[in-house]
Structure formats: C-alpha cells, structure tokens
Design a protein around this motif. Structure first.
Motif, PDB file in Angstrom:
ATOM      1  N   MET A   1       0.839  -1.173   0.000  1.00 41.41           N
ATOM      2  CA  MET A   1       0.000   0.000   0.000  1.00 41.41           C
ATOM      3  C   MET A   1       0.889   1.244   0.000  1.00 41.41           C
ATOM      4  O   MET A   1       1.740   1.408   0.858  1.00 41.41           O
ATOM      5  CB  MET A   1      -0.885  -0.014   1.247  1.00 41.41           C
ATOM      6  CG  MET A   1      -1.749   1.185   1.392  1.00 41.41           C
ATOM      7  SD  MET A   1      -2.857   0.940   2.777  1.00 41.41           S
ATOM      8  CE  MET A   1      -2.855   2.559   3.426  1.00 41.41           C
ATOM      9  N   ALA A   2       0.724   2.110  -0.948  1.00 39.50           N
ATOM     10  CA  ALA A   2       1.524   3.327  -1.056  1.00 39.50           C
ATOM     11  C   ALA A   2       0.854   4.457  -0.279  1.00 39.50           C
ATOM     12  O   ALA A   2      -0.361   4.592  -0.291  1.00 39.50           O
ATOM     13  CB  ALA A   2       1.690   3.719  -2.512  1.00 39.50           C
ATOM     14  N   ARG A   3       1.676   5.262   0.385  1.00 43.32           N
ATOM     15  CA  ARG A   3       1.172   6.411   1.124  1.00 43.32           C
ATOM     16  C   ARG A   3       1.921   7.638   0.655  1.00 43.32           C
ATOM     17  O   ARG A   3       3.115   7.578   0.362  1.00 43.32           O
ATOM     18  CB  ARG A   3       1.384   6.219   2.625  1.00 43.32           C
ATOM     19  CG  ARG A   3       0.569   5.050   3.169  1.00 43.32           C
ATOM     20  CD  ARG A   3       0.793   4.832   4.626  1.00 43.32           C
ATOM     21  NE  ARG A   3       0.337   5.994   5.387  1.00 43.32           N
ATOM     22  CZ  ARG A   3       0.542   6.137   6.678  1.00 43.32           C
ATOM     23  NH1 ARG A   3       1.185   5.217   7.344  1.00 43.32           N
ATOM     24  NH2 ARG A   3       0.104   7.195   7.303  1.00 43.32           N
TER      25      ARG A   3
ATOM     26  N   TYR B   1       7.811  19.140  -1.035  1.00 45.89           N
ATOM     27  CA  TYR B   1       7.934  17.931  -1.833  1.00 45.89           C
ATOM     28  C   TYR B   1       6.798  16.986  -1.471  1.00 45.89           C
ATOM     29  O   TYR B   1       6.397  16.896  -0.317  1.00 45.89           O
ATOM     30  CB  TYR B   1       9.269  17.216  -1.554  1.00 45.89           C
ATOM     31  CG  TYR B   1      10.482  18.035  -1.924  1.00 45.89           C
ATOM     32  CD1 TYR B   1      11.018  17.975  -3.202  1.00 45.89           C
ATOM     33  CD2 TYR B   1      11.089  18.867  -0.986  1.00 45.89           C
ATOM     34  CE1 TYR B   1      12.139  18.723  -3.538  1.00 45.89           C
ATOM     35  CE2 TYR B   1      12.204  19.619  -1.312  1.00 45.89           C
ATOM     36  CZ  TYR B   1      12.723  19.538  -2.593  1.00 45.89           C
ATOM     37  OH  TYR B   1      13.822  20.270  -2.923  1.00 45.89           O
ATOM     38  N   ILE B   2       6.292  16.269  -2.464  1.00 46.76           N
ATOM     39  CA  ILE B   2       5.321  15.213  -2.232  1.00 46.76           C
ATOM     40  C   ILE B   2       6.100  13.906  -2.346  1.00 46.76           C
ATOM     41  O   ILE B   2       6.722  13.627  -3.373  1.00 46.76           O
ATOM     42  CB  ILE B   2       4.181  15.241  -3.280  1.00 46.76           C
ATOM     43  CG1 ILE B   2       3.493  16.614  -3.288  1.00 46.76           C
ATOM     44  CG2 ILE B   2       3.202  14.108  -3.017  1.00 46.76           C
ATOM     45  CD1 ILE B   2       2.832  17.001  -1.990  1.00 46.76           C
ATOM     46  N   VAL B   3       6.094  13.112  -1.281  1.00 51.33           N
ATOM     47  CA  VAL B   3       6.857  11.874  -1.236  1.00 51.33           C
ATOM     48  C   VAL B   3       5.877  10.713  -1.183  1.00 51.33           C
ATOM     49  O   VAL B   3       4.957  10.703  -0.369  1.00 51.33           O
ATOM     50  CB  VAL B   3       7.783  11.844   0.011  1.00 51.33           C
ATOM     51  CG1 VAL B   3       8.577  10.566   0.061  1.00 51.33           C
ATOM     52  CG2 VAL B   3       8.689  13.057   0.026  1.00 51.33           C
ATOM     53  N   GLU B   4       6.080   9.734  -2.036  1.00 53.30           N
ATOM     54  CA  GLU B   4       5.230   8.550  -2.053  1.00 53.30           C
ATOM     55  C   GLU B   4       6.050   7.394  -1.501  1.00 53.30           C
ATOM     56  O   GLU B   4       7.147   7.120  -1.970  1.00 53.30           O
ATOM     57  CB  GLU B   4       4.779   8.246  -3.487  1.00 53.30           C
ATOM     58  CG  GLU B   4       3.775   7.114  -3.550  1.00 53.30           C
ATOM     59  CD  GLU B   4       3.245   6.926  -4.967  1.00 53.30           C
ATOM     60  OE1 GLU B   4       3.064   7.916  -5.689  1.00 53.30           O
ATOM     61  OE2 GLU B   4       3.044   5.778  -5.333  1.00 53.30           O
ATOM     62  N   VAL B   5       5.519   6.727  -0.470  1.00 53.11           N
ATOM     63  CA  VAL B   5       6.228   5.647   0.207  1.00 53.11           C
ATOM     64  C   VAL B   5       5.374   4.392   0.162  1.00 53.11           C
ATOM     65  O   VAL B   5       4.175   4.429   0.428  1.00 53.11           O
ATOM     66  CB  VAL B   5       6.523   6.028   1.690  1.00 53.11           C
ATOM     67  CG1 VAL B   5       7.240   4.907   2.403  1.00 53.11           C
ATOM     68  CG2 VAL B   5       7.312   7.315   1.771  1.00 53.11           C
ATOM     69  N   GLU B   6       6.007   3.292  -0.205  1.00 56.80           N
ATOM     70  CA  GLU B   6       5.306   2.011  -0.235  1.00 56.80           C
ATOM     71  C   GLU B   6       6.008   1.064   0.720  1.00 56.80           C
ATOM     72  O   GLU B   6       7.233   0.939   0.700  1.00 56.80           O
ATOM     73  CB  GLU B   6       5.311   1.423  -1.646  1.00 56.80           C
ATOM     74  CG  GLU B   6       4.536   0.123  -1.719  1.00 56.80           C
ATOM     75  CD  GLU B   6       4.466  -0.423  -3.141  1.00 56.80           C
ATOM     76  OE1 GLU B   6       5.237   0.019  -4.008  1.00 56.80           O
ATOM     77  OE2 GLU B   6       3.652  -1.308  -3.363  1.00 56.80           O
TER      78      GLU B   6
ATOM     79  N   GLN C   1       9.568   5.580  -3.119  1.00 64.05           N
ATOM     80  CA  GLN C   1       9.388   5.248  -4.530  1.00 64.05           C
ATOM     81  C   GLN C   1       9.664   6.433  -5.429  1.00 64.05           C
ATOM     82  O   GLN C   1      10.350   6.301  -6.415  1.00 64.05           O
ATOM     83  CB  GLN C   1       7.966   4.742  -4.771  1.00 64.05           C
ATOM     84  CG  GLN C   1       7.840   3.268  -4.539  1.00 64.05           C
ATOM     85  CD  GLN C   1       6.696   2.697  -5.336  1.00 64.05           C
ATOM     86  OE1 GLN C   1       5.797   3.400  -5.740  1.00 64.05           O
ATOM     87  NE2 GLN C   1       6.735   1.402  -5.559  1.00 64.05           N
ATOM     88  N   SER C   2       9.082   7.556  -5.112  1.00 62.74           N
ATOM     89  CA  SER C   2       9.300   8.705  -5.980  1.00 62.74           C
ATOM     90  C   SER C   2       9.266   9.982  -5.169  1.00 62.74           C
ATOM     91  O   SER C   2       8.568  10.084  -4.177  1.00 62.74           O
ATOM     92  CB  SER C   2       8.228   8.761  -7.066  1.00 62.74           C
ATOM     93  OG  SER C   2       6.969   9.020  -6.479  1.00 62.74           O
ATOM     94  N   ILE C   3      10.053  10.934  -5.641  1.00 60.40           N
ATOM     95  CA  ILE C   3      10.057  12.249  -5.024  1.00 60.40           C
ATOM     96  C   ILE C   3       9.914  13.243  -6.162  1.00 60.40           C
ATOM     97  O   ILE C   3      10.673  13.217  -7.120  1.00 60.40           O
ATOM     98  CB  ILE C   3      11.374  12.519  -4.265  1.00 60.40           C
ATOM     99  CG1 ILE C   3      11.554  11.514  -3.150  1.00 60.40           C
ATOM    100  CG2 ILE C   3      11.402  13.943  -3.751  1.00 60.40           C
ATOM    101  CD1 ILE C   3      12.849  11.665  -2.403  1.00 60.40           C
TER     102      ILE C   3
END
Length: 138
Positions: free
Chosen positions: A1-3, A14-19, A28-30
């Motif tokens: 589940m990615a948050r 920055y919007i940071v996506e963490v799985e 995963q991505s910045i």
C-alpha cells in the motif's frame, strides 16, 4: 500500500510517495511541489519636501540587559545535587554556583558574571529541565 506525504525542506515543498515492502519502507518517488513564495516587502523611498528639514537618525544603542538581572539556566536536564550560593551573596566570575547531576555525572555550574545572587529558584533534590532558570544574578 503506497502512502503520500508532504515534506517541506528549506521552504521547498515535496510530495513523497512511500510504499511498505516487507518491514522497511522504501521511497518510490520524489517530485518537487510548487515552491512557497517568499514575500518580501520592498521599502518605499521617502523623499522629504523641499521645505522640510532632513533629520539625521542617531545610531541605535544596544538594548539594555534585563532589569531583573542575568538568568543562569540549566544546560541540560538533571538533578540538583548541591547549591553553593544563597540569595544576597556576592559572586565572582568563575565561582561555582551549584552542582547538576545528569547521566550519572556531576556537572559544576559556574558563574559567567559578577554580581549579587538576587534569586535562587532551585533547591537540592530538584529536577530541572534544559533551559530552566535556576538562579538570577544582578
């Protein structure tokens, strides 16, 4: 589940996506978000009228120290083991004021100023927090 998380570093957002993968999260991505605008007011030049006299501002003098005296603050949290001074006592620079025990070590708190002890705010056996005022020297 990615948050997704919003992280602000040096006024950049920055919007940071963490799985979560197994037991450790992996980024995963910045991608940079819109930078917050910094608002700075531009001073408006004041031009005196021809009839007015231009006053020269005097140099600002440094702010006076507190009228109540100099506060001696705890450099770290700990236990007051010994108080070496009392109210009304004259102290010299470098004189031991009290002993503070922190992490099983006794630390001498010494005076950085000369003057009279105006107020003793702690007693032996008191617990103090970092930056808590322990004494006031005038």
């Amino acid at each position: 589940m990615a948050r997704k998380f919003r992280v602000v570093i040096n006024n950049k957002e920055y919007i940071v996506e963490v799985e979560e993968m197994g037991s450790s999260p992996i980024v995963q991505s910045i991608r940079p978000a819109v930078e917050k605008p910094q608002i700075a007011e531009k001073p408006q030049p004041v031009q005196p009228k021809k009839e007015e006299q231009v006053k020269v501002e005097q140099a600002k003098q440094p702010a006076p120290t507190k009228v109540g005296g100099v506060e001696v603050k705890a450099p770290m949290s700990g236990l007051i083991v010994k108080v070496h001074v009392s109210e009304g006592q004259q102290v010299k620079r470098g004189q031991k004021l009290l002993v503070l025990e922190a992490m099983k070590m006794e630390n001498d708190i010494i005076s950085e100023h000369e003057g009279t002890v105006l107020k003793v705010l702690v007693k032996e056996g008191d617990n103090v927090e970092t930056e808590q005022t322990m004494l006031i020297i005038g």
